[in-house]
Design a protein around this motif. Structure first.
Motif, PDB file in Angstrom:
ATOM      1  N   UNK A 202      46.944  70.121  -9.549  1.00 51.86           N
ATOM      2  CA  UNK A 202      47.664  68.963 -10.078  1.00 51.86           C
ATOM      3  C   UNK A 202      46.974  67.668  -9.647  1.00 51.86           C
ATOM      4  N   UNK A 203      46.573  67.617  -8.389  1.00 47.77           N
ATOM      5  CA  UNK A 203      45.897  66.419  -7.882  1.00 47.77           C
ATOM      6  C   UNK A 203      44.593  66.174  -8.630  1.00 47.77           C
ATOM      7  N   UNK A 204      43.800  67.223  -8.833  1.00 48.84           N
ATOM      8  CA  UNK A 204      42.506  67.073  -9.488  1.00 48.84           C
ATOM      9  C   UNK A 204      42.664  66.740 -10.971  1.00 48.84           C
TER      10      UNK A 204
ATOM     11  N   UNK B 152      43.584  58.024  -8.045  1.00 49.32           N
ATOM     12  CA  UNK B 152      42.533  57.262  -7.372  1.00 49.32           C
ATOM     13  C   UNK B 152      42.813  55.764  -7.374  1.00 49.32           C
ATOM     14  N   UNK B 153      43.763  55.345  -8.195  1.00 44.52           N
ATOM     15  CA  UNK B 153      44.168  53.942  -8.197  1.00 44.52           C
ATOM     16  C   UNK B 153      45.243  53.641  -7.156  1.00 44.52           C
ATOM     17  N   UNK B 154      45.752  54.690  -6.509  1.00 45.09           N
ATOM     18  CA  UNK B 154      46.839  54.522  -5.529  1.00 45.09           C
ATOM     19  C   UNK B 154      46.584  55.403  -4.306  1.00 45.09           C
ATOM     20  N   UNK B 155      45.447  55.236  -3.700  1.00 43.52           N
ATOM     21  CA  UNK B 155      45.102  56.020  -2.524  1.00 43.52           C
ATOM     22  C   UNK B 155      45.484  55.292  -1.241  1.00 43.52           C
ATOM     23  N   UNK B 156      45.793  56.043  -0.181  1.00 36.90           N
ATOM     24  CA  UNK B 156      45.864  57.505  -0.110  1.00 36.90           C
ATOM     25  C   UNK B 156      47.104  58.032  -0.822  1.00 36.90           C
ATOM     26  N   UNK B 157      46.981  59.205  -1.398  1.00 34.80           N
ATOM     27  CA  UNK B 157      48.074  59.804  -2.163  1.00 34.80           C
ATOM     28  C   UNK B 157      48.352  61.216  -1.668  1.00 34.80           C
ATOM     29  N   UNK B 158      49.564  61.670  -1.965  1.00 30.39           N
ATOM     30  CA  UNK B 158      50.016  62.966  -1.463  1.00 30.39           C
ATOM     31  C   UNK B 158      50.846  63.664  -2.533  1.00 30.39           C
TER      32      UNK B 158
ATOM     33  N   UNK C 265      41.988  74.165   2.099  1.00 30.55           N
ATOM     34  CA  UNK C 265      40.854  74.065   1.187  1.00 30.55           C
ATOM     35  C   UNK C 265      40.500  72.593   1.018  1.00 30.55           C
ATOM     36  N   UNK C 266      39.271  72.233   1.370  1.00 34.00           N
ATOM     37  CA  UNK C 266      38.810  70.848   1.282  1.00 34.00           C
ATOM     38  C   UNK C 266      37.788  70.731   0.159  1.00 34.00           C
ATOM     39  N   UNK C 267      38.016  69.760  -0.730  1.00 37.49           N
ATOM     40  CA  UNK C 267      37.134  69.546  -1.865  1.00 37.49           C
ATOM     41  C   UNK C 267      36.820  68.064  -2.014  1.00 37.49           C
ATOM     42  N   UNK C 268      35.601  67.759  -2.435  1.00 37.31           N
ATOM     43  CA  UNK C 268      35.205  66.376  -2.716  1.00 37.31           C
ATOM     44  C   UNK C 268      35.023  66.221  -4.214  1.00 37.31           C
ATOM     45  N   UNK C 269      35.637  65.179  -4.748  1.00 40.34           N
ATOM     46  CA  UNK C 269      35.522  64.891  -6.173  1.00 40.34           C
ATOM     47  C   UNK C 269      35.185  63.419  -6.364  1.00 40.34           C
ATOM     48  N   UNK C 270      34.618  63.112  -7.515  1.00 41.16           N
ATOM     49  CA  UNK C 270      34.257  61.729  -7.824  1.00 41.16           C
ATOM     50  C   UNK C 270      35.148  61.207  -8.932  1.00 41.16           C
ATOM     51  N   UNK C 271      35.824  60.099  -8.665  1.00 42.30           N
ATOM     52  CA  UNK C 271      36.600  59.386  -9.675  1.00 42.30           C
ATOM     53  C   UNK C 271      35.964  58.002  -9.770  1.00 42.30           C
TER      54      UNK C 271
ATOM     55  N   UNK D 259      36.509  60.973  -3.719  1.00 40.84           N
ATOM     56  CA  UNK D 259      37.858  61.272  -3.239  1.00 40.84           C
ATOM     57  C   UNK D 259      37.819  62.605  -2.503  1.00 40.84           C
ATOM     58  N   UNK D 260      38.395  62.609  -1.311  1.00 41.40           N
ATOM     59  CA  UNK D 260      38.499  63.835  -0.513  1.00 41.40           C
ATOM     60  C   UNK D 260      39.873  64.440  -0.754  1.00 41.40           C
ATOM     61  N   UNK D 261      39.909  65.677  -1.228  1.00 44.89           N
ATOM     62  CA  UNK D 261      41.162  66.379  -1.497  1.00 44.89           C
ATOM     63  C   UNK D 261      41.324  67.513  -0.487  1.00 44.89           C
ATOM     64  N   UNK D 262      42.415  67.476   0.264  1.00 42.12           N
ATOM     65  CA  UNK D 262      42.681  68.482   1.287  1.00 42.12           C
ATOM     66  C   UNK D 262      43.947  69.229   0.895  1.00 42.12           C
ATOM     67  N   UNK D 263      43.776  70.454   0.423  1.00 48.09           N
ATOM     68  CA  UNK D 263      44.919  71.267   0.019  1.00 48.09           C
ATOM     69  C   UNK D 263      45.322  72.217   1.143  1.00 48.09           C
ATOM     70  N   UNK D 264      46.614  72.240   1.455  1.00 44.89           N
ATOM     71  CA  UNK D 264      47.098  73.031   2.595  1.00 44.89           C
ATOM     72  C   UNK D 264      48.348  73.819   2.220  1.00 44.89           C
ATOM     73  N   UNK D 265      48.368  75.071   2.660  1.00 42.51           N
ATOM     74  CA  UNK D 265      49.556  75.898   2.514  1.00 42.51           C
ATOM     75  C   UNK D 265      49.940  76.472   3.862  1.00 42.51           C
ATOM     76  N   UNK D 266      51.198  76.269   4.267  1.00 43.72           N
ATOM     77  CA  UNK D 266      51.675  76.755   5.553  1.00 43.72           C
ATOM     78  C   UNK D 266      52.914  77.620   5.342  1.00 43.72           C
TER      79      UNK D 266
END
Length: 262
Positions: free
Chosen positions: A34-36, A43-49, A134-140, A144-151
């Motif tokens: 969803x984030x990607x 990317x216009x409202x960072x940091x975002x969650x 899971x850490x991913x880097x994307x370009x907007x 943008x650094x995207x850190x996906x976490x499941x606990x």
């Protein structure tokens, strides 16, 4: 806003952790997907969650999936270059920093010393996996650094099939309590920010904690990077976050890849 994630909790995350946008959903296929998919807007409202109560098609490293039912904490953090002191070329280090931050957060909240870290960033509890990252880097408009976490938190696995119970565990299975998910999230976010500020130049400051919490140290491990297989004894990590493996030909530093056997 849902009762599991009250409006006040969202406001506290925005205030204490400095997030510009916090989106909460009852269900998503994947918070990271969803984030990607909406990265141009976020990317216009960072940091975002992005936070979801249920995740039906969560992604792990490679082709692995991460299913999370009611009671799990699943979220994706999006950071721009101005939202972290870690320079872009060192963003891979954020993978290990995130693992340590979550391990410390859960350790603090559960008051337990049974948490361990498996390189690069999996968190284990009583020898079973409780958190994946899971850490991913994307370009907007900018990187943008995207850190996906499941606990696994309140989604008890006590009644899960034996093969699942042997590999995974939930926090509630150890504490016997139901935990407030926004609290865990906020503790992680503030801890992650602090650790980033403390480890800008290297991960030297994390080494003592990692050494006492490393699941693999002293064990025989097999790592794979592309077609290369390296086997030896794990000796922990170095200040760059590389996995140290003592092989018959000497010590090797593994900077990427995966552990396929241990």
């Amino acid at each position: 806003m849902s009762d599991w994630f009250p409006e006040l909790a969202q406001q506290e995350i925005e205030r204490q952790a400095g997030f510009a946008q916090v989106d909460v959903f009852d269900e998503l296929p994947s918070t990271s997907d969803h984030a990607l998919a909406n990265l141009a807007a976020y990317s216009q409202h960072l940091p975002a969650l992005v936070v979801a109560r249920r995740q039906t098609k969560g992604r792990g490293r490679g082709s692995r999936s991460w299913f999370a039912g009611d009671g799990a904490l699943t979220f994706t953090v999006m950071l721009g270059t101005k939202d972290t002191p870690i320079p872009t070329h060192h963003w891979p280090r954020c993978s290990l920093i995130a693992g340590v931050a979550m391990c410390q957060a859960l350790e603090e909240l559960a008051q337990s010393d049974a948490f361990q870290l498996k390189w690069p960033n999996d968190v284990y509890l009583a020898g079973r996996k409780v958190c994946g990252i899971l850490v991913e880097k994307r370009d907007a408009a900018e990187p943008v650094l995207c850190i996906g976490i499941g606990v696994n938190v309140n989604n008890s696995l006590e009644n899960a099939p034996d093969d699942v119970q042997q590999k995974a565990i939930a926090l509630t299975d150890v504490t016997g309590e139901q935990h407030f998910l926004p609290e865990i999230l906020l503790v992680f976010l503030t801890r992650f920010q602090t650790l980033c500020q403390q480890n800008v130049d290297s991960l030297e400051g994390l080494l003592p904690y990692w050494q006492t919490h490393c699941l693999l140290t002293g064990r025989s491990v097999e790592t794979r990077q592309a077609e290369q297989i390296i086997t030896g004894e794990c000796r922990g990590i170095d200040a760059s976050g590389a996995l140290l493996v003592q092989t018959s030909a000497g010590q090797r530093s593994i900077v990427s890849g995966e552990i396929v056997r241990w």
